[in-house]
Enzyme design. Structure first.
Site, PDB file in Angstrom:
ATOM      1  N   ASP A 169       0.882  -1.164   0.000  1.00  0.00           N
ATOM      2  CA  ASP A 169       0.000   0.000   0.000  1.00  0.00           C
ATOM      3  C   ASP A 169       0.920   1.213   0.000  1.00  0.00           C
ATOM      4  O   ASP A 169       1.569   1.509   1.013  1.00  0.00           O
ATOM      5  CB  ASP A 169      -0.891  -0.013   1.237  1.00  0.00           C
ATOM      6  N   SER A 189       1.823  12.758 -15.392  1.00  0.00           N
ATOM      7  CA  SER A 189       0.834  12.813 -16.473  1.00  0.00           C
ATOM      8  C   SER A 189       0.894  14.190 -17.113  1.00  0.00           C
ATOM      9  O   SER A 189       1.341  15.157 -16.486  1.00  0.00           O
ATOM     10  CB  SER A 189      -0.565  12.568 -15.903  1.00  0.00           C
ATOM     11  N   TYR A 197      -7.145  14.340  -9.782  1.00  0.00           N
ATOM     12  CA  TYR A 197      -6.027  13.607 -10.402  1.00  0.00           C
ATOM     13  C   TYR A 197      -4.995  14.591 -10.929  1.00  0.00           C
ATOM     14  O   TYR A 197      -3.792  14.422 -10.734  1.00  0.00           O
ATOM     15  CB  TYR A 197      -6.567  12.740 -11.538  1.00  0.00           C
ATOM     16  N   LYS A 240      -1.091  14.976  -9.745  1.00  0.00           N
ATOM     17  CA  LYS A 240       0.016  14.803 -10.691  1.00  0.00           C
ATOM     18  C   LYS A 240       0.854  16.073 -10.814  1.00  0.00           C
ATOM     19  O   LYS A 240       2.054  15.996 -11.094  1.00  0.00           O
ATOM     20  CB  LYS A 240      -0.534  14.379 -12.055  1.00  0.00           C
TER      21      LYS A 240
END
Length: 281
Positions: free
Chosen positions: A66, A145, A158, A162
């Site tokens: 994890d 990304s 997200y 990133k």
């Protein structure tokens, strides 16, 4: 298998190996003869994928991780050194996405995006850096990304995570260079993986599909093998043309607002085409 230029017999640690980019890289490096630590939080799926790929033996550790738990990082890094004696390359690949409009997002959504995508990479970078600093060598490779280069509405959490990965990685590259450690952040456009499939039926994610077509794991692998590993750049944008457009959009937010209706329309069209291809299989 892709030819790996003049780089063999390394100890490589990878996260997110139950699917997508992590799984593809695990197969590639195992076939190349490298020693591997392959991890994922989905341990049963990870074991099944490794068994199907024939990834086993003395030069492989298959472990549950994890990435949000720093103590698990410490334990696995210690086990890696005990088993192999060194750590040459760290790949922080594991990620999470749940597309949706900002007003619909929950506290759990916020925590999972930041914990997995940002803190998970930071923990991995820190754990690797401590070992690599003691050996005065190593290469840390973080997957960000293009959503971490230009903000993307519909996947704002997200994108924010990133952005954190990219900025942390670039700062770490400057700081760790004097220790003999390289840090590379890879910022790809949408990649055809299970994470992308999660976004296919979500209108909020239309901008994710506004490019010509999704990248493949092979596209990412080729860049890693032939550019990232041998050259150790600080940042790689894939593809470079979309990457520079993302940087331009980040410099001029008003331009993004002007182009957004066109890009959403294009993204929705691409989503419908991909949905059709999926149904026809």
């Amino acid at each position: 298998m892709s030819h790996i230029p003049a780089l063999t017999n390394r100890v490589i640690f990878l996260t997110g190996c139950a699917s997508g980019i992590g799984l593809d890289l695990a197969k590639t490096f195992f076939q190349n003869g490298d020693s591997l630590v392959v991890t994922d939080i989905r341990f049963e799926e990870l074991q099944m994928q490794m068994k199907q790929a024939g990834i086993a033996g003395e030069r492989v550790l298959i472990r549950q991780l994890d990435v949000c738990r720093s103590e698990m990082w410490d334990t696995l890094i210690q086990e890696t050194i005990q088993r192999f004696g060194t750590l040459d390359v760290m790949f922080n690949v594991a990620g999470f996405i749940k597309p949706g409009f900002i007003a619909d997002q929950t506290t759990e959504d916020i925590n999972r995006h930041l914990d997995i995508n940002a803190k998970g990479v930071i923990f991995g970078t820190l754990a690797a850096a401590r070992v690599m600093k003691s050996q005065s060598s190593g290469h840390i490779i973080n997957i960000a990304s293009l959503a971490g280069v230009a903000p993307i509405p519909g996947i704002a959490l997200y994108s924010a995570a990133k952005f954190a990965v990219r900025s942390y990685s670039i700062a770490a590259a400057q700081e760790l260079k004097q220790c003999g450690i390289s840090v590379t952040v890879i910022c790809p456009d949408a990649v055809q993986t299970p994470m992308l499939d999660l976004q296919l039926d979500t209108q909020a994610a239309a901008l994710v599909f506004s490019g010509t077509k999704p990248l493949t794991v092979d596209d990412i692998r080729q860049v890693i093998l032939h550019k990232v590993l041998p050259q150790r750049p600080v940042e790689v944008l894939i593809p470079s043309t979309r990457g520079w457009l993302a940087k331009l959009a980040n410099l001029f937010p008003s331009l993004s607002l002007m182009l957004q209706p066109f890009l959403i329309k294009r993204g929705l069209s691409q989503q419908h085409q991909l949905q059709g291809k999926r149904k026809s299989k």
